[in-house]
Design an enzyme around this catalytic site. Sequence first.
Site, mmCIF file in Angstrom:
data_model
loop_
_atom_site.group_PDB
_atom_site.id
_atom_site.type_symbol
_atom_site.label_atom_id
_atom_site.label_comp_id
_atom_site.label_asym_id
_atom_site.label_seq_id
_atom_site.Cartn_x
_atom_site.Cartn_y
_atom_site.Cartn_z
ATOM 1 C CE1 TYR A 158 43.782 31.932 38.868
ATOM 2 C CE2 TYR A 158 41.976 33.158 37.857
ATOM 3 C CZ TYR A 158 43.335 32.922 38.005
ATOM 4 O OH TYR A 158 44.246 33.692 37.312
ATOM 5 N NE ARG B 3 37.984 42.205 28.482
ATOM 6 C CZ ARG B 3 38.770 43.100 29.046
ATOM 7 N NH1 ARG B 3 38.407 44.356 29.097
ATOM 8 N NH2 ARG B 3 39.925 42.733 29.583
ATOM 9 N NE ARG C 85 46.823 31.698 31.759
ATOM 10 C CZ ARG C 85 46.984 32.812 32.461
ATOM 11 N NH1 ARG C 85 46.879 33.990 31.889
ATOM 12 N NH2 ARG C 85 47.230 32.748 33.754
ATOM 13 C CG PHE D 93 40.578 53.192 44.022
ATOM 14 C CD1 PHE D 93 41.552 53.004 43.064
ATOM 15 C CD2 PHE D 93 40.441 52.242 45.032
ATOM 16 C CE1 PHE D 93 42.374 51.886 43.095
ATOM 17 C CE2 PHE D 93 41.256 51.125 45.067
ATOM 18 C CZ PHE D 93 42.229 50.947 44.093
HETATM 19 C C1 PS7 Z 1 45.785 46.780 44.194
HETATM 20 C C2 PS7 Z 1 44.441 48.497 42.898
HETATM 21 C C3 PS7 Z 1 37.749 47.715 45.632
HETATM 22 C C4 PS7 Z 1 36.924 46.122 47.446
HETATM 23 C C5 PS7 Z 1 47.277 43.527 39.267
HETATM 24 C C6 PS7 Z 1 40.605 45.931 42.146
HETATM 25 C C7 PS7 Z 1 44.940 39.386 37.707
HETATM 26 C C8 PS7 Z 1 40.293 42.065 37.577
HETATM 27 O O1 PS7 Z 1 42.924 37.792 34.898
HETATM 28 O O2 PS7 Z 1 45.636 41.413 34.142
HETATM 29 O O3 PS7 Z 1 45.257 38.344 34.271
HETATM 30 O O4 PS7 Z 1 43.409 38.869 32.693
HETATM 31 O O5 PS7 Z 1 43.368 42.187 33.319
HETATM 32 C C9 PS7 Z 1 44.767 46.305 41.951
HETATM 33 C C10 PS7 Z 1 37.632 45.229 45.288
HETATM 34 C C11 PS7 Z 1 45.762 42.159 40.643
HETATM 35 C C12 PS7 Z 1 40.362 43.500 41.763
HETATM 36 C C13 PS7 Z 1 43.409 40.645 39.175
HETATM 37 C C14 PS7 Z 1 45.414 45.024 41.813
HETATM 38 C C15 PS7 Z 1 38.185 45.257 43.937
HETATM 39 C C16 PS7 Z 1 46.499 40.947 40.317
HETATM 40 C C17 PS7 Z 1 41.046 43.545 40.445
HETATM 41 C C18 PS7 Z 1 45.178 44.511 40.432
HETATM 42 C C19 PS7 Z 1 39.416 44.386 43.841
HETATM 43 C C20 PS7 Z 1 45.547 39.794 40.167
HETATM 44 C C21 PS7 Z 1 42.767 42.846 36.332
HETATM 45 C C22 PS7 Z 1 41.163 42.138 39.891
HETATM 46 O O6 PS7 Z 1 44.015 42.361 35.813
HETATM 47 O O7 PS7 Z 1 43.552 40.150 34.779
HETATM 48 C C23 PS7 Z 1 44.994 47.152 42.988
HETATM 49 C C24 PS7 Z 1 37.447 46.319 46.076
HETATM 50 C C25 PS7 Z 1 46.075 43.346 40.126
HETATM 51 C C26 PS7 Z 1 40.131 44.563 42.538
HETATM 52 C C27 PS7 Z 1 44.581 39.971 39.003
HETATM 53 C C28 PS7 Z 1 42.606 41.225 38.121
HETATM 54 C C29 PS7 Z 1 42.670 42.557 37.796
HETATM 55 C C30 PS7 Z 1 41.532 42.046 38.426
HETATM 56 P P1 PS7 Z 1 43.825 38.719 34.123
HETATM 57 P P2 PS7 Z 1 44.187 41.563 34.424
HETATM 58 MN MN MN Z 2 46.535 36.547 35.460
HETATM 59 MN MN MN Z 3 42.749 41.257 28.035
HETATM 60 MN MN MN Z 4 43.369 41.133 31.257
#
Ligand code: PS7
Ligand code: MN
Ligand code: MN
Ligand code: MN
Length: 362
Positions: A152, A199, A209, A272
């Site tokens: 996941y 968290r 969930r 970043f």
């Molecule tokens: C494309 C910048 C840098 C090699 C929207 C950044 C949910 C933690 O689980 O809503 O719903 O509570 O709080 C970001 C690796 C992803 C992972 C991911 C896209 C780092 C949609 C971030 C961010 C890779 C899927 C938090 C993963 O969201 O989570 C861009 C390198 C999005 C990164 C999800 C989660 C982000 C997350 P949840 P959140």
């Molecule tokens: Mn999600």
């Molecule tokens: Mn939250």
């Molecule tokens: Mn979140």
Amino acid sequence: VHVRDPSKESETERACFEYLDLTSRSFAAVIKELNPELLMPICLFYLALRGLDTIEDDMTLPNEKKIPLLRNFDSNMEIDGWKFTENGPNEKDRELLVNFDKVIVELKRMKPEYYAIVRDITTKMGNGMADYALNAEHNANGVNSIADYELYCHYVAGLVGDGLTRLFVESKLANPALLERPHLTESMGQFLQKTNIIRDVHEDFLDKRRFWPKEIWSKHVDNWDDLFDQTNPVFKQKALECSSEMVLNALKHADECLFYMAGIRDQSVFNFVAIPQSMAIATLELVFRNPAIFNSHIKISKGDACQLMSESTQNLRVVCDVFRRYLRRIHKKNDPRDPLYTAISLQCSKIEQFIESIFPSQ
Ligand code: PS7
Ligand code: MN
Ligand code: MN
Ligand code: MN
Ligand code: MN
Ligand code: MN
């Protein structure tokens, strides 16, 4: 330093930055500071995945509607004028999906090499999320094995890391050798997502969930709900021990995250990638042996977040110092009565030794 000039942007470009601000807490700031070559591609990558996650997180959408939306999101984002207006009224990211046609206009203006990466990751993530939405419905008990948990995390974060790494290398802002080390990239995503899942355990519990794998929690309690019964001292103790195991599992990725960051060539890309990682190690320290995760939503303080931002925009040595500082705090908080005391202590030492080997302290 590059500064955006909204007067030179198209109406749809300005709209995209507006949805970026609306939908992200911490990513908006770092994305807007990116090297101009990657600024718009990563903003659009973020908005596409944020659109998917808004659908995934909408617990008012029945699976019969949610699953096809997740699986078809990649093709829908190629249809001129496509948008999604059915979202629940309390969904905070509704604005993005209601105006998704504007994002589509900009996706079509991307360099084809960059768009191919965004599209590929969107396809894989949408299908992965759909598999899990289905799974949660049939098991009413969410994720079972640790392998399922990590799969996941791969779908929702490891894949993001893969797409970002391909964008960094394609734009020559990272060492192409990173493409030959997919395990390092995967760790970057796993570390962020696992920290988020630890968290958010209470928030997710209220939404019915569960992402903590049964393989872990069943060693500590018989019923998932027991972890949240903080009035019972036995459950309270078991819940803490269970969270320790989750933290230990997340800590496995820390050394590879530092190793990955050594491959970044551009300062804006370094910032970043480093800021979210520093926030994650600080968050892991905050959640470690903290019973508040089971009845509230906790966050690192504004002051700590500010300090982490300035430390993570320098270089890898400073980021290693940040990791060292939080690892020592985890080490100190570790309790000899915790069944995982020794394992956690060893894991902290292992990461500290890794840091010592790349940046000896004097
Ligand atoms: C494309 C910048 C840098 C090699 C929207 C950044 C949910 C933690 O689980 O809503 O719903 O509570 O709080 C970001 C690796 C992803 C992972 C991911 C896209 C780092 C949609 C971030 C961010 C890779 C899927 C938090 C993963 O969201 O989570 C861009 C390198 C999005 C990164 C999800 C989660 C982000 C997350 P949840 P959140
Ligand atoms: Mn999600
Ligand atoms: Mn939250
Ligand atoms: Mn979140
Ligand atoms: Mn989410
Ligand atoms: Mn979450």
